[in-house]
Design an enzyme around this catalytic site. Structure first.
Site, short mmCIF file in Angstrom:
data_model
loop_
_atom_site.label_atom_id
_atom_site.label_comp_id
_atom_site.label_asym_id
_atom_site.label_seq_id
_atom_site.Cartn_x
_atom_site.Cartn_y
_atom_site.Cartn_z
N CYS A 43 0.82 -1.21 0.00
CA CYS A 43 0.00 0.00 0.00
C CYS A 43 0.86 1.26 0.00
N LYS A 52 -1.91 7.14 -5.93
CA LYS A 52 -2.67 8.38 -5.75
C LYS A 52 -1.79 9.61 -6.00
N TYR A 185 -9.42 -2.07 -11.25
CA TYR A 185 -8.98 -0.97 -10.39
C TYR A 185 -7.64 -0.38 -10.85
N ILE A 186 -6.62 -1.23 -10.87
CA ILE A 186 -5.26 -0.70 -11.06
C ILE A 186 -5.08 -0.20 -12.49
N ARG A 270 -4.31 -9.64 -8.39
CA ARG A 270 -3.17 -9.92 -7.52
C ARG A 270 -3.38 -11.26 -6.85
N MET A 315 -9.39 -7.07 -1.50
CA MET A 315 -8.00 -6.77 -1.18
C MET A 315 -7.86 -5.26 -1.04
N HIS A 441 -24.30 23.61 2.82
CA HIS A 441 -24.48 24.12 1.46
C HIS A 441 -23.35 25.10 1.14
P1 FAD Z 1 0.87 -5.86 1.94
O1 FAD Z 1 0.63 -4.40 1.95
O2 FAD Z 1 1.09 -6.52 0.63
O3 FAD Z 1 2.11 -6.10 2.90
C1 FAD Z 1 2.66 -7.38 3.07
C2 FAD Z 1 4.09 -7.20 3.55
O4 FAD Z 1 4.60 -8.48 3.91
C3 FAD Z 1 5.03 -6.67 2.47
O5 FAD Z 1 5.69 -5.50 2.93
C4 FAD Z 1 6.01 -7.81 2.22
O6 FAD Z 1 7.31 -7.34 1.93
C5 FAD Z 1 5.96 -8.55 3.54
N1 FAD Z 1 6.31 -9.96 3.45
C6 FAD Z 1 5.82 -10.89 2.57
N2 FAD Z 1 6.37 -12.10 2.83
C7 FAD Z 1 7.22 -11.93 3.87
C8 FAD Z 1 8.07 -12.81 4.58
N3 FAD Z 1 8.16 -14.12 4.29
N4 FAD Z 1 8.81 -12.30 5.59
C9 FAD Z 1 8.75 -10.97 5.91
N5 FAD Z 1 7.95 -10.11 5.27
C10 FAD Z 1 7.20 -10.58 4.27
N6 FAD Z 1 -6.11 -0.55 -1.44
C11 FAD Z 1 -6.92 0.42 -0.97
O7 FAD Z 1 -7.63 0.18 0.02
N7 FAD Z 1 -6.98 1.65 -1.56
C12 FAD Z 1 -6.22 1.95 -2.65
O8 FAD Z 1 -6.29 3.07 -3.16
C13 FAD Z 1 -5.36 0.96 -3.17
N8 FAD Z 1 -4.59 1.22 -4.23
C14 FAD Z 1 -3.73 0.25 -4.68
C15 FAD Z 1 -2.94 0.55 -5.79
C16 FAD Z 1 -2.07 -0.41 -6.27
C17 FAD Z 1 -1.21 -0.08 -7.46
C18 FAD Z 1 -1.96 -1.67 -5.62
C19 FAD Z 1 -0.98 -2.69 -6.12
C20 FAD Z 1 -2.74 -1.96 -4.53
C21 FAD Z 1 -3.65 -1.01 -4.05
N9 FAD Z 1 -4.48 -1.27 -2.98
C22 FAD Z 1 -5.33 -0.30 -2.51
C23 FAD Z 1 -4.46 -2.57 -2.29
C24 FAD Z 1 -3.61 -2.47 -0.99
O9 FAD Z 1 -2.30 -2.08 -1.33
C25 FAD Z 1 -3.59 -3.82 -0.31
O10 FAD Z 1 -4.92 -4.24 -0.07
C26 FAD Z 1 -2.87 -3.72 1.04
O11 FAD Z 1 -1.54 -3.30 0.87
C27 FAD Z 1 -2.88 -5.09 1.72
O12 FAD Z 1 -2.21 -5.00 2.94
P2 FAD Z 1 -1.51 -6.29 3.60
O13 FAD Z 1 -1.00 -5.82 4.91
O14 FAD Z 1 -2.43 -7.43 3.55
O15 FAD Z 1 -0.31 -6.68 2.63
P1 NAD Z 2 -9.02 -6.26 -10.67
O1 NAD Z 2 -9.60 -7.54 -10.27
O2 NAD Z 2 -9.61 -5.00 -10.15
O3 NAD Z 2 -9.08 -6.14 -12.26
C1 NAD Z 2 -8.51 -7.07 -13.10
C2 NAD Z 2 -9.19 -6.95 -14.45
O4 NAD Z 2 -8.45 -7.72 -15.38
C3 NAD Z 2 -10.63 -7.48 -14.46
O5 NAD Z 2 -11.47 -6.53 -15.04
C4 NAD Z 2 -10.54 -8.76 -15.30
O6 NAD Z 2 -11.71 -9.01 -16.03
C5 NAD Z 2 -9.36 -8.43 -16.21
N1 NAD Z 2 -8.62 -9.58 -16.72
C6 NAD Z 2 -8.27 -10.71 -16.08
N2 NAD Z 2 -7.53 -11.50 -16.87
C7 NAD Z 2 -7.39 -10.84 -18.05
C8 NAD Z 2 -6.71 -11.12 -19.27
N3 NAD Z 2 -6.02 -12.25 -19.43
N4 NAD Z 2 -6.78 -10.22 -20.27
C9 NAD Z 2 -7.48 -9.06 -20.12
N5 NAD Z 2 -8.14 -8.75 -18.98
C10 NAD Z 2 -8.08 -9.61 -17.96
O7 NAD Z 2 -7.45 -6.37 -10.36
P2 NAD Z 2 -6.32 -5.26 -10.28
O8 NAD Z 2 -6.73 -4.03 -11.00
O9 NAD Z 2 -5.06 -5.94 -10.67
O10 NAD Z 2 -6.29 -4.94 -8.72
C11 NAD Z 2 -5.95 -5.98 -7.78
C12 NAD Z 2 -6.54 -5.71 -6.44
O11 NAD Z 2 -5.94 -4.55 -5.87
C13 NAD Z 2 -8.03 -5.43 -6.52
O12 NAD Z 2 -8.72 -6.59 -6.16
C14 NAD Z 2 -8.27 -4.33 -5.52
O13 NAD Z 2 -8.92 -4.85 -4.39
C15 NAD Z 2 -6.90 -3.82 -5.14
N6 NAD Z 2 -6.83 -2.38 -5.51
C16 NAD Z 2 -7.66 -1.50 -4.90
C17 NAD Z 2 -7.62 -0.18 -5.26
C18 NAD Z 2 -8.52 0.79 -4.58
O14 NAD Z 2 -9.06 0.46 -3.55
N7 NAD Z 2 -8.71 1.99 -5.13
C19 NAD Z 2 -6.76 0.27 -6.24
C20 NAD Z 2 -5.94 -0.66 -6.85
C21 NAD Z 2 -5.98 -1.98 -6.47
#
Ligand code: FAD
Ligand code: NAD
Length: 462
Positions: A43, A52, A185-186, A270, A315, A441
């Site tokens: 995150c 963001k 989303y991404i 993911r 997620m 408002h």
């Molecule tokens: P993570 O944040 O993935 O953290 C897991 C940690 O565990 C990592 O730092 C990793 O290095 C560590 N780890 C893994 N294995 C080991 C090990 N064996 N030993 C030690 N450390 C280890 N969510 C939102 O709610 N809003 C958003 O706007 C949003 N935007 C996103 C944009 C993108 C591009 C992406 C990729 C994700 C986004 N998400 C968003 C999703 C959000 O990032 C995840 O849901 C969140 O980070 C999950 O938190 P977590 O603690 O489960 O895992």
């Molecule tokens: P996603 O599940 O949001 O979107 C994946 C998209 O890829 C879907 O629309 C699916 O139909 C499409 N797809 C799957 N296989 C395909 C293929 N072979 N060819 C073309 N299209 C295909 O997944 P994401 O965007 O990778 O995000 C992963 C997770 O991260 C989400 O589940 C979300 O919870 C989290 N996330 C959250 C935020 C937020 O809260 N604003 C932002 C980014 C990510």
């Protein structure tokens, strides 16, 4: 003998893990946290915050650009330019501040942090590989908070030109052309940002529409905006592989097409980060690839908990944090369990989408009798003054009691309304309660009260 003993060991310092560790330490639980990369997890380092930041840069640049052409605001600007590597430095600065913040909070709470990769030896013991060698930790309770990693398509392995979100968020220059595989989303958050920064963007989505998890009414303003920003969306299309540096796809009519691109961003979901920590030693019950948990985030092994992305959808960072707090309370001896009504989800597209609770079709699928109220931003004064008339707020309420079951919104800046929406559901509000609450408002939030009035067919301003 283990090198360390503790009551709680948290593996992973993402939003789930670090919140769990801080909360547990606050409750008097002796806690160690192990993180292999940097505090803050996906995150903070490569997810929510960097994306963001990029979206903000893109919006500001695009706004300036739009002022170089005739516009109704009476503002003119001369040709702006973008130096993405400077933008990336700015973003990295924010990430560093937050890394330091998380580190400081862990320290202040009394959590011992170890940098290294954790591997399970058994359900109570973990070996941590650090730069200084191997340490063993024995713990009464272990929380797996290892998060998730991007799904890699076998026919599109990650490379210099095939990127996951992590590399896309660190690009030092705006590519001329970018294909985004996956319109979720991404893909849409980052793809829209690059389009606003000047890239020609093509989205290749396998489903029959973008953001298929939302209903079509909710995504319609986003579809319109993608077109406005010159983003081509190909639905029912599949990526077949790379041809040189270009992307080969199968289109909806089954024909093959080559898209000439500089970069391909693959955002098809993911997967849980369960590899590389010897999780198989525990033989936990899984739910598909994710760790199965109960309402206290307990896994199938006593004393082993799992939280966040490693436990599956949704997620979201705030879900991971809420689970982290819950587990800390459980380990501290409190009788807590997962009882959340509302789990808001925000998609930071242009315009933004917010959902909490049930959509009209989800309510109908559950055989619930509902009334739906909807108010368009076109009829909202504040929206007019900020050129944000696209979108609406929709409220789904139980027909008999008026209790709000779900709220959806699409519009500029509606992410900030997610708190009011979640609160309404969590507090069991009726549409009448919200309609009777004075909304300041002129704000976009007045449309929330109006949508609630509309539930009983008595909206004032439409
Ligand atoms: P993570 O944040 O993935 O953290 C897991 C940690 O565990 C990592 O730092 C990793 O290095 C560590 N780890 C893994 N294995 C080991 C090990 N064996 N030993 C030690 N450390 C280890 N969510 C939102 O709610 N809003 C958003 O706007 C949003 N935007 C996103 C944009 C993108 C591009 C992406 C990729 C994700 C986004 N998400 C968003 C999703 C959000 O990032 C995840 O849901 C969140 O980070 C999950 O938190 P977590 O603690 O489960 O895992
Ligand atoms: P996603 O599940 O949001 O979107 C994946 C998209 O890829 C879907 O629309 C699916 O139909 C499409 N797809 C799957 N296989 C395909 C293929 N072979 N060819 C073309 N299209 C295909 O997944 P994401 O965007 O990778 O995000 C992963 C997770 O991260 C989400 O589940 C979300 O919870 C989290 N996330 C959250 C935020 C937020 O809260 N604003 C932002 C980014 C990510």
């Amino acid at each position: 003998m283990p090198d360390h003993n503790c009551k709680l060991l948290v593996i992973g310092a993402g939003p789930g893990g670090y919140v769990c560790a801080i909360k547990a330490a606050q409750l008097g639980v002796e806690t160690i946290i192990v993180e292999s990369v940097k505090p803050g997890g996906t995150c903070l380092n490569v997810g929510c915050i960097p994306s963001k930041a990029l979206i903000h840069v893109a919006d500001e640049y695009h706004k300036l650009k739009s002022w170089t052409a005739d516009n109704s605001l009476g503002i003119s600007a001369s040709s702006p330019s973008i130096n993405l590597s400077d933008s990336v430095r700015w973003k990295d600065g924010i990430v560093r501040r937050l890394n330091g913040g998380v580190e400081g909070l862990l320290k202040k709470a009394g959590v011992k942090s170890i940098q290294g990769t954790a591997n399970f030896l058994d359900g109570k013991t973990v070996a941590v590989t650090t730069v200084d060698g191997r340490q063993t930790i024995s713990a009464d309770n272990i929380v797996i908070a290892t998060g998730s990693v991007p799904v890699e398509l076998p026919n599109l392995p990650f490379s210099d030109s095939v990127l996951s979100s992590t590399e896309a968020l660190a690009l030092e220059a705006v590519p001329d052309t970018m294909a985004v595989v996956g319109g979720g989303y991404i893909g849409l958050e980052i793809g829209s940002a690059f389009a606003k920064l000047g890239a020609r963007v093509v989205v290749v989505e396998a489903a029959d529409r973008i953001l298929p998890q939302y209903d079509a009414d909710l995504t319609a303003p986003v579809v319109k905006s993608l077109a406005t920003h010159g983003i081509e969306v190909m639905t029912k299309a599949r990526a077949l592989g790379v041809a040189g540096k270009d992307l080969e796809i199968e289109t909806s009519d089954g024909s093959r097409k080559i898209i000439n691109v500089d970069k391909i961003l693959v955002t098809v979901g993911r997967k849980p980060c369960t590899a590389g920590c010897s999780l198989e030693e525990l033989s936990l019950t899984m739910k598909e690839a994710f760790i199965n948990i109960d309402d206290k985030c307990r896994t199938s092994m006593r004393g082993v908990y799992a939280i966040g992305d490693v436990t599956g959808e949704p997620m979201l960072a705030h879900r991971a944090m809420a689970q982290g707090e819950l587990v800390a309370e459980v380990i501290a001896g409190q009788n807590s369990s997962w009882d959340k009504v509302a789990m808001p989800a925000v998609c930071f597209t242009d315009p933004e989408i917010v959902t909490v609770g049930l959509s009209p079709s989800e309510a109908i699928a559950k055989d619930l009798a509902v009334t739906v109220g909807q108010f368009p931003f076109q009829a909202n004064g504040r929206a007019m003054t900020t050129e944000s008339e696209q979108g609406f707020i929709r409220v789904v309420a139980a027909k008999d009691s008026g209790v709000v079951l779900g709220i959806q919104a699409v519009g500029a800046g509606v992410s900030e309304l997610s708190a009011a929406f979640a609160l309404a559901l969590e507090m069991g509000a009726c549409a009448d309660d919200i309609a009777a609450t004075v909304h300041a408002h002129p704000t976009m939030s007045e449309s929330f009260a109006e949508a609630c009035m509309q539930v009983t067919g008595r909206a004032l301003h439409i």
